[in-house]
Design a protein around this motif. Structure first.
Motif, PDB file in Angstrom:
ATOM      1  N   PHE A 220     -20.499   3.237  -4.120  1.00 52.63           N
ATOM      2  CA  PHE A 220     -19.004   3.092  -3.422  1.00 52.63           C
ATOM      3  C   PHE A 220     -18.252   3.847  -3.107  1.00 52.63           C
ATOM      4  CE2 PHE A 220     -19.880  -1.461  -3.981  1.00 52.63           C
ATOM      5  CZ  PHE A 220     -20.758  -1.569  -3.439  1.00 52.63           C
ATOM      6  N   LEU A 221     -18.333   4.982  -4.525  1.00 50.41           N
ATOM      7  CA  LEU A 221     -17.225   5.881  -4.521  1.00 50.41           C
ATOM      8  C   LEU A 221     -17.520   7.605  -5.526  1.00 50.41           C
ATOM      9  CD1 LEU A 221     -13.922   6.529  -4.395  1.00 50.41           C
ATOM     10  CD2 LEU A 221     -14.038   5.882  -6.453  1.00 50.41           C
ATOM     11  N   GLU A 222     -17.286   8.708  -4.563  1.00 53.06           N
ATOM     12  CA  GLU A 222     -17.842   9.428  -5.888  1.00 53.06           C
ATOM     13  C   GLU A 222     -17.267  10.427  -5.110  1.00 53.06           C
ATOM     14  OE1 GLU A 222     -21.025  13.606  -6.088  1.00 53.06           O
ATOM     15  OE2 GLU A 222     -21.465  11.618  -4.308  1.00 53.06           O
TER      16      GLU A 222
ATOM     17  N   GLY B  83      -9.713  -0.799  -0.906  1.00 53.69           N
ATOM     18  CA  GLY B  83      -8.955  -1.622   0.227  1.00 53.69           C
ATOM     19  C   GLY B  83      -7.374  -1.257  -0.242  1.00 53.69           C
ATOM     20  N   GLY B  84      -5.950  -1.642   1.247  1.00 61.27           N
ATOM     21  CA  GLY B  84      -5.787   0.269   1.155  1.00 61.27           C
ATOM     22  C   GLY B  84      -4.297  -1.065   1.375  1.00 61.27           C
ATOM     23  N   ASP B  85      -4.202  -2.067   0.613  1.00 60.38           N
ATOM     24  CA  ASP B  85      -3.287  -3.467   0.994  1.00 60.38           C
ATOM     25  C   ASP B  85      -2.022  -2.722  -0.040  1.00 60.38           C
ATOM     26  OD1 ASP B  85      -4.670  -4.189  -1.028  1.00 60.38           O
ATOM     27  OD2 ASP B  85      -5.197  -5.924   0.118  1.00 60.38           O
ATOM     28  N   GLY B  86      -2.621  -2.265  -1.040  1.00 62.07           N
ATOM     29  CA  GLY B  86      -1.713  -1.917  -2.158  1.00 62.07           C
ATOM     30  C   GLY B  86      -1.314  -2.579  -3.683  1.00 62.07           C
ATOM     31  N   ALA B  87      -2.532  -4.253  -3.445  1.00 62.49           N
ATOM     32  CA  ALA B  87      -2.058  -5.215  -4.169  1.00 62.49           C
ATOM     33  C   ALA B  87      -4.102  -4.952  -5.121  1.00 62.49           C
ATOM     34  CB  ALA B  87      -2.729  -6.426  -3.386  1.00 62.49           C
TER      35      ALA B  87
ATOM     36  N   ASN C  22     -17.534   1.855   2.189  1.00 62.27           N
ATOM     37  CA  ASN C  22     -17.236   0.134   2.100  1.00 62.27           C
ATOM     38  C   ASN C  22     -16.113   0.184   0.848  1.00 62.27           C
ATOM     39  OD1 ASN C  22     -19.913  -0.505   3.621  1.00 62.27           O
ATOM     40  ND2 ASN C  22     -21.028  -0.161   1.463  1.00 62.27           N
ATOM     41  N   VAL C  23     -15.257   0.479   1.241  1.00 61.09           N
ATOM     42  CA  VAL C  23     -14.031   0.073  -0.008  1.00 61.09           C
ATOM     43  C   VAL C  23     -13.020   0.546   0.579  1.00 61.09           C
ATOM     44  CG1 VAL C  23     -15.237   1.522  -2.067  1.00 61.09           C
ATOM     45  CG2 VAL C  23     -13.935   2.431  -0.545  1.00 61.09           C
TER      46      VAL C  23
ATOM     47  N   HIS D 120      -9.699  -0.322   3.803  1.00 59.68           N
ATOM     48  CA  HIS D 120      -9.341  -1.205   4.369  1.00 59.68           C
ATOM     49  C   HIS D 120      -8.480  -0.452   5.543  1.00 59.68           C
ATOM     50  CE1 HIS D 120      -7.049  -4.753   5.621  1.00 59.68           C
ATOM     51  NE2 HIS D 120      -5.699  -4.313   5.024  1.00 59.68           N
ATOM     52  N   GLU D 121      -8.364  -0.432   6.619  1.00 60.05           N
ATOM     53  CA  GLU D 121      -7.772   0.302   7.841  1.00 60.05           C
ATOM     54  C   GLU D 121      -7.745   1.788   7.931  1.00 60.05           C
ATOM     55  OE1 GLU D 121      -6.670  -1.031  10.771  1.00 60.05           O
ATOM     56  OE2 GLU D 121      -7.033  -2.434   9.709  1.00 60.05           O
ATOM     57  N   GLY D 122      -9.161   2.155   6.899  1.00 60.01           N
ATOM     58  CA  GLY D 122      -9.426   3.704   6.323  1.00 60.01           C
ATOM     59  C   GLY D 122      -8.615   4.070   5.146  1.00 60.01           C
ATOM     60  N   GLN D 123      -8.497   3.434   4.463  1.00 58.32           N
ATOM     61  CA  GLN D 123      -8.210   3.920   3.069  1.00 58.32           C
ATOM     62  C   GLN D 123      -8.163   2.647   2.236  1.00 58.32           C
ATOM     63  OE1 GLN D 123      -4.016   4.372   4.221  1.00 58.32           O
ATOM     64  NE2 GLN D 123      -3.317   2.062   4.234  1.00 58.32           N
ATOM     65  N   PHE D 124      -7.495   3.758   1.168  1.00 60.99           N
ATOM     66  CA  PHE D 124      -8.029   2.965  -0.265  1.00 60.99           C
ATOM     67  C   PHE D 124      -7.104   3.169  -1.357  1.00 60.99           C
ATOM     68  CE2 PHE D 124     -11.220   6.204  -1.275  1.00 60.99           C
ATOM     69  CZ  PHE D 124     -10.985   6.233  -2.277  1.00 60.99           C
ATOM     70  N   ASP D 125      -6.794   2.215  -1.967  1.00 58.72           N
ATOM     71  CA  ASP D 125      -5.654   2.428  -3.731  1.00 58.72           C
ATOM     72  C   ASP D 125      -6.185   3.795  -4.563  1.00 58.72           C
ATOM     73  OD1 ASP D 125      -3.951   0.783  -2.350  1.00 58.72           O
ATOM     74  OD2 ASP D 125      -4.818  -0.746  -2.762  1.00 58.72           O
ATOM     75  N   VAL D 126      -5.456   4.650  -4.488  1.00 62.21           N
ATOM     76  CA  VAL D 126      -5.825   4.809  -6.216  1.00 62.21           C
ATOM     77  C   VAL D 126      -4.677   4.974  -7.050  1.00 62.21           C
ATOM     78  CG1 VAL D 126      -5.991   7.617  -7.114  1.00 62.21           C
ATOM     79  CG2 VAL D 126      -6.716   6.897  -4.368  1.00 62.21           C
ATOM     80  N   ARG D 127      -5.008   4.831  -8.314  1.00 65.68           N
ATOM     81  CA  ARG D 127      -3.386   4.856  -9.555  1.00 65.68           C
ATOM     82  C   ARG D 127      -3.688   6.709  -9.980  1.00 65.68           C
ATOM     83  NH1 ARG D 127      -1.107  -0.715  -9.187  1.00 65.68           N
ATOM     84  NH2 ARG D 127       0.205  -1.265  -8.334  1.00 65.68           N
ATOM     85  N   LEU D 128      -2.217   6.713 -10.733  1.00 66.33           N
ATOM     86  CA  LEU D 128      -2.317   7.721 -12.376  1.00 66.33           C
ATOM     87  C   LEU D 128      -1.352   6.040 -13.439  1.00 66.33           C
ATOM     88  CD1 LEU D 128      -2.344  10.020 -13.051  1.00 66.33           C
ATOM     89  CD2 LEU D 128      -0.235  11.002 -12.080  1.00 66.33           C
ATOM     90  N   MET D 129      -2.275   6.401 -14.321  1.00 70.97           N
ATOM     91  CA  MET D 129      -1.600   5.821 -15.308  1.00 70.97           C
ATOM     92  C   MET D 129      -1.265   6.692 -16.003  1.00 70.97           C
ATOM     93  SD  MET D 129      -1.586   2.201 -13.276  1.00 70.97           S
ATOM     94  CE  MET D 129      -1.911   1.624 -15.402  1.00 70.97           C
TER      95      MET D 129
END
Length: 135
Positions: free
Chosen positions: A19-21, A116-120, A43-44, A46-55
């Motif tokens: 799903f991601l490259e 998803g881009g719902d922050g969860a 297919n990832v 939610h409303e045209g966005q998804f979550d990315v985190r720098l850990m």
């Protein structure tokens, strides 16, 4: 879960999944602030966005304290950049810009991607993670 992600990230060769490259940055690449992440996904969204985190991790992977030392340095939403129909199976180009304070970087730093881009973000919507070297 941290160690599993680390093993996948370090020993896996690709920065792509079903799903991601990711085009930039590459795995273990040295990056500077801000990190501009580019790639394509499907297919990832939610409303045209998804979550990315720098850990950031405060201990190296071989230290017993590693898994408990993770913390979110920065979190953003990756967004479609080409007007793509994100509800279809079509691959859509995306971009995410992550700013990070230099004082909060860890010994090891990873980019995590979640559908998803719902922050969860959770383990159920985890897509991929890989290490980056922060300047």
């Amino acid at each position: 879960a941290g160690n599993l992600v680390y093993e996948f990230s370090v020993y896996g060769k690709k920065t792509q999944s079903e799903f991601l490259e990711i085009f930039y940055p590459l795995r273990n690449q040295e990056v500077s602030n801000p990190i501009i992440i580019t790639g394509k996904a499907r297919n990832v969204f939610h409303e045209g966005q998804f979550d990315v985190r720098l850990m950031g991790y405060d201990y190296p992977a071989d230290d017993p304290k590693y898994a408990g030392s993770s913390r979110v340095i920065s979190s953003v939403n990756a967004k479609i950049i080409d007007g793509c129909d994100w509800v279809s199976d079509e691959w859509c180009d995306f971009e995410a810009v992550i700013n990070y304070p230099s004082s909060s970087t860890g010994i090891e730093n990873f980019l995590y991607f979640y559908s998803g881009g719902d922050g969860a973000p959770s383990s159920s919507n985890f897509l991929m993670a890989f290490p980056v070297k922060l300047k």
